[in-house]
Design a protein around this motif. Structure first.
Motif, PDB file in Angstrom:
ATOM      1  N   HIS A  54      43.904  55.989  22.435  1.00  0.00           N
ATOM      2  CA  HIS A  54      44.358  55.411  23.700  1.00  0.00           C
ATOM      3  C   HIS A  54      44.002  56.317  24.881  1.00  0.00           C
ATOM      4  O   HIS A  54      43.533  55.843  25.927  1.00  0.00           O
ATOM      5  CB  HIS A  54      45.874  55.182  23.663  1.00  0.00           C
ATOM      6  CG  HIS A  54      46.296  54.038  22.806  1.00  0.00           C
ATOM      7  ND1 HIS A  54      46.077  52.725  23.156  1.00  0.00           N
ATOM      8  CD2 HIS A  54      46.921  54.012  21.600  1.00  0.00           C
ATOM      9  CE1 HIS A  54      46.557  51.930  22.214  1.00  0.00           C
ATOM     10  NE2 HIS A  54      47.073  52.680  21.251  1.00  0.00           N
ATOM     11  N   GLU A  55      44.229  57.610  24.727  1.00  0.00           N
ATOM     12  CA  GLU A  55      44.062  58.539  25.853  1.00  0.00           C
ATOM     13  C   GLU A  55      42.600  58.848  26.156  1.00  0.00           C
ATOM     14  O   GLU A  55      42.267  59.224  27.285  1.00  0.00           O
ATOM     15  CB  GLU A  55      44.815  59.843  25.554  1.00  0.00           C
ATOM     16  CG  GLU A  55      46.334  59.658  25.508  1.00  0.00           C
ATOM     17  CD  GLU A  55      47.049  60.865  24.899  1.00  0.00           C
ATOM     18  OE1 GLU A  55      46.352  61.866  24.606  1.00  0.00           O
ATOM     19  OE2 GLU A  55      48.278  60.795  24.719  1.00  0.00           O
ATOM     20  N   GLU A 123      35.102  51.428  14.206  1.00  0.00           N
ATOM     21  CA  GLU A 123      34.550  51.664  15.539  1.00  0.00           C
ATOM     22  C   GLU A 123      35.570  51.298  16.613  1.00  0.00           C
ATOM     23  O   GLU A 123      36.224  50.262  16.557  1.00  0.00           O
ATOM     24  CB  GLU A 123      33.286  50.815  15.703  1.00  0.00           C
ATOM     25  CG  GLU A 123      32.526  51.065  16.991  1.00  0.00           C
ATOM     26  CD  GLU A 123      31.241  50.242  17.045  1.00  0.00           C
ATOM     27  OE1 GLU A 123      31.108  49.425  17.989  1.00  0.00           O
ATOM     28  OE2 GLU A 123      30.394  50.404  16.142  1.00  0.00           O
ATOM     29  N   VAL A 124      35.697  52.189  17.607  1.00  0.00           N
ATOM     30  CA  VAL A 124      36.635  51.981  18.704  1.00  0.00           C
ATOM     31  C   VAL A 124      36.068  50.937  19.663  1.00  0.00           C
ATOM     32  O   VAL A 124      34.896  51.012  20.060  1.00  0.00           O
ATOM     33  CB  VAL A 124      36.891  53.305  19.449  1.00  0.00           C
ATOM     34  CG1 VAL A 124      37.803  53.082  20.653  1.00  0.00           C
ATOM     35  CG2 VAL A 124      37.486  54.348  18.500  1.00  0.00           C
ATOM     36  N   PHE A 125      36.894  49.949  20.029  1.00  0.00           N
ATOM     37  CA  PHE A 125      36.457  48.943  20.998  1.00  0.00           C
ATOM     38  C   PHE A 125      37.679  48.367  21.694  1.00  0.00           C
ATOM     39  O   PHE A 125      38.826  48.665  21.356  1.00  0.00           O
ATOM     40  CB  PHE A 125      35.655  47.839  20.294  1.00  0.00           C
ATOM     41  CG  PHE A 125      36.495  46.812  19.566  1.00  0.00           C
ATOM     42  CD1 PHE A 125      36.608  45.514  20.048  1.00  0.00           C
ATOM     43  CD2 PHE A 125      37.208  47.150  18.411  1.00  0.00           C
ATOM     44  CE1 PHE A 125      37.377  44.564  19.387  1.00  0.00           C
ATOM     45  CE2 PHE A 125      37.971  46.204  17.744  1.00  0.00           C
ATOM     46  CZ  PHE A 125      38.065  44.908  18.244  1.00  0.00           C
ATOM     47  N   GLY A 130      41.796  42.792  26.161  1.00  0.00           N
ATOM     48  CA  GLY A 130      41.909  44.114  26.782  1.00  0.00           C
ATOM     49  C   GLY A 130      42.645  45.153  25.970  1.00  0.00           C
ATOM     50  O   GLY A 130      42.915  46.254  26.468  1.00  0.00           O
ATOM     51  N   GLU A 131      42.962  44.857  24.701  1.00  0.00           N
ATOM     52  CA  GLU A 131      43.726  45.827  23.917  1.00  0.00           C
ATOM     53  C   GLU A 131      42.787  46.774  23.175  1.00  0.00           C
ATOM     54  O   GLU A 131      41.853  46.352  22.477  1.00  0.00           O
ATOM     55  CB  GLU A 131      44.635  45.114  22.910  1.00  0.00           C
ATOM     56  CG  GLU A 131      45.500  46.084  22.136  1.00  0.00           C
ATOM     57  CD  GLU A 131      46.668  45.431  21.451  1.00  0.00           C
ATOM     58  OE1 GLU A 131      47.400  46.139  20.729  1.00  0.00           O
ATOM     59  OE2 GLU A 131      46.874  44.216  21.626  1.00  0.00           O
ATOM     60  N   ILE A 132      43.057  48.073  23.332  1.00  0.00           N
ATOM     61  CA  ILE A 132      42.267  49.089  22.638  1.00  0.00           C
ATOM     62  C   ILE A 132      42.526  48.961  21.137  1.00  0.00           C
ATOM     63  O   ILE A 132      43.676  48.899  20.691  1.00  0.00           O
ATOM     64  CB  ILE A 132      42.633  50.490  23.149  1.00  0.00           C
ATOM     65  CG1 ILE A 132      42.203  50.636  24.624  1.00  0.00           C
ATOM     66  CG2 ILE A 132      41.997  51.572  22.288  1.00  0.00           C
ATOM     67  CD1 ILE A 132      42.670  51.904  25.282  1.00  0.00           C
TER      68      ILE A 132
END
Length: 502
Positions: A54-55, A123-125, A130-132
């Motif tokens: 998140h950060e 994988e981060v997306f 709009g939610e991480i």
């Protein structure tokens, strides 16, 4: 879309919970028969915690990360699903697609239960909403949850069960985890403050042949090898002052204390204190250090000195009120102890309808009694009450200006004692006399009175420098800084009566 939990759903019955547990055990047996026993997993290398995703989303977007934690929700949507992964640092959404992890693995995912511990790589997306999230490419079952967690929308609310099964409480109530994260930070900052002031942390015995350093009833145990009864410590004071005699001029100990007394929202039989002693200072120096320490902790842990406790705003900013016990009693009870003798004090106290205890009807005992009856609960903001009578202060130095009183203070917040401190008594003759009075009280039936400690008197005979000492209840400080109503809310494993006990 199937949602596993419903905010309108009633709490499951005992029979329903039993059936859910049976089904989960059957799932485990199937996995084990297929050679996929989750309890054989011994290691999972993770690269990040959920909060880090998140950060640092901008830097991690499109990167492959490895996470591990507990699956706290599951939303099946045909060929793709969503779950929430919870770890120590927070939660993160997982996107699980059949085409990404494979058909067999997706079937296995659909059989997972809320509460299972999993490891994922993906994988981060950011989703269209709009939610991480993390698009999972590999998923591993690390440990099977066999007992259903409390229903998400109701949580674990039964306070007795929360204290008995703290492990479940920590899983389902994030605010509880936050309280204990703060507790750890508070203790860490106390140590940082003390070390920065040049104090040396030491350890003293938990088992003693004589309980001393406080007015409290001890736990008694038996040492088989020595064939003697011993006592769990009720304070660390007398050993720490021996170290001052030995030349360790600034010492402190953070440790567990044991008192065989009642239990309520403010008391547990075992609790944590800090006691500190500094040579060549007095109780005024201890007031300064106590105030500075708590202000430091507030700023370091909370980023502020104002807190709300049980609906009341408490301001720990520097400049705490200092008031003598006699002045406080005069203000709240209307009895001017400094201008009356013991006989008149007894008359006025009885006229107030206060019950006295036989053997504790001296001027000093009555002053302390009136303070407890009329003043304590009125002290909401941090207040140092100073100059206690000698009768209730067997280890504090007498005031040169008035030998009826001692150089002692207690810190009160929200009507509760938070810290206790003295200009330490270093006169061995006076100390022996006060111990003898305590021994007489004990012989008369007061099982909280001190015993004679000849070795401590011997230590004082070698010479202890003028010394200030302070003891503070860490549990109570944590209660104030986390707005916790009960001491059990800030102890991971509070003392509980066994289920089924009479």
């Amino acid at each position: 879309m199937a949602v596993e939990q419903n905010p309108q759903a009633a709490e499951p019955t005992a029979e329903e919970l039993h059936e859910l547990a049976r089904i989960r055990r059957e799932k485990l047996a199937e996995l084990q028969q297929a050679g996929a026993d989750p309890f054989q997993q011994v290691r999972f290398e993770r690269t990040h915690h959920t909060n880090e995703i998140h950060e640092n989303f901008d830097a991690l977007e499109g990167q492959t990360v490895r996470l591990a934690g507990r699956m706290m929700s599951k939303r099946i949507m045909g060929k793709a699903s969503f779950s929430d992964l919870s770890d120590r640092r927070g939660r993160l959404q997982l996107y699980i697609k059949r085409d990404n992890i494979g058909e067999e693995e997706y079937k296995g995912y659909k059989k997972l239960d809320i509460g299972d511990l999993i490891g994922v790589s993906g994988e981060v997306f950011r989703t269209q909403k709009g939610e991480i999230s993390v698009a999972v490419q590999e998923l591993t079952l690390l440990s099977k949850n066999l007992l259903p967690l409390p229903e998400k929308w109701h949580g674990l609310k039964d306070t007795d069960m929360r204290y008995r099964q703290r492990y479940v409480d920590l899983i389902v109530n994030p605010e509880v985890r936050d309280t204990f994260e703060k507790r750890s930070a508070i203790v860490r900052e106390i140590r940082r403050f003390m070390d920065g002031r040049g104090f040396m942390e030491v350890e003293t015995p938990c088992l003693n042949t004589i309980p001393g350093g406080a007015a409290a009833r001890p736990f008694i145990t038996h040492h088989n090898a020595l064939d003697i009864d011993m006592y769990m410590r009720i304070a660390t004071e007398l050993h720490l002052k021996r170290l001052i005699v030995g030349g360790l001029e600034q010492v402190y100990e953070i440790g567990r204390i044991f008192r065989n007394e009642g239990m309520d929202t403010k008391h547990n039989p075992e609790f944590t204190t800090i006691e500190l002693y500094q040579a060549y200072t007095d109780y005024n120096g201890m007031m300064d250090i106590t105030e500075d320490m708590i202000v430091h902790v507030c700023n370091a842990v909370l980023g502020k000195t104002k807190v709300t406790y049980q609906g009341a705003e408490i301001d720990f900013a520097k400049g705490w009120k200092r008031q003598t016990m006699a002045d406080a009693v005069k203000e709240y009870a209307g009895i001017d102890f400094m201008n009356i003798n013991g006989e008149e004090a007894l008359r006025q106290v009885k006229a107030k309808g206060v019950e006295t205890e036989k053997g504790k009807e001296s001027w000093g005992d009555l002053l302390a009694l009136c303070f407890e009856e009329f003043v304590e609960e009125k002290l909401t903001q941090p207040t140092f009450i100073i100059d206690y009578p000698v009768e209730v202060s067997p280890l504090a130095k007498r005031m040169a200006s008035d030998p009826r009183l001692t150089e002692r203070f207690e810190l009160f917040v929200f009507g509760r004692e938070l810290a206790n401190a003295f200009s330490e008594l270093n006169d061995p003759i006076d100390q022996r006399g006060r111990f003898e009075r305590q021994v007489a009280l004990r012989a008369a039936g007061d099982d909280e009175a001190n015993m004679m400690d000849d070795d401590f008197v011997t230590a004082l005979e070698y010479g202890m420098p003028p010394t200030g000492g302070m003891g503070m209840g860490i549990d109570r400080l944590v209660m104030f800084l986390t707005d916790s109503a009960s001491i059990r809310d800030v102890l991971l494993f509070p003392t509980m009566k066994p289920l089924g006990a009479d």
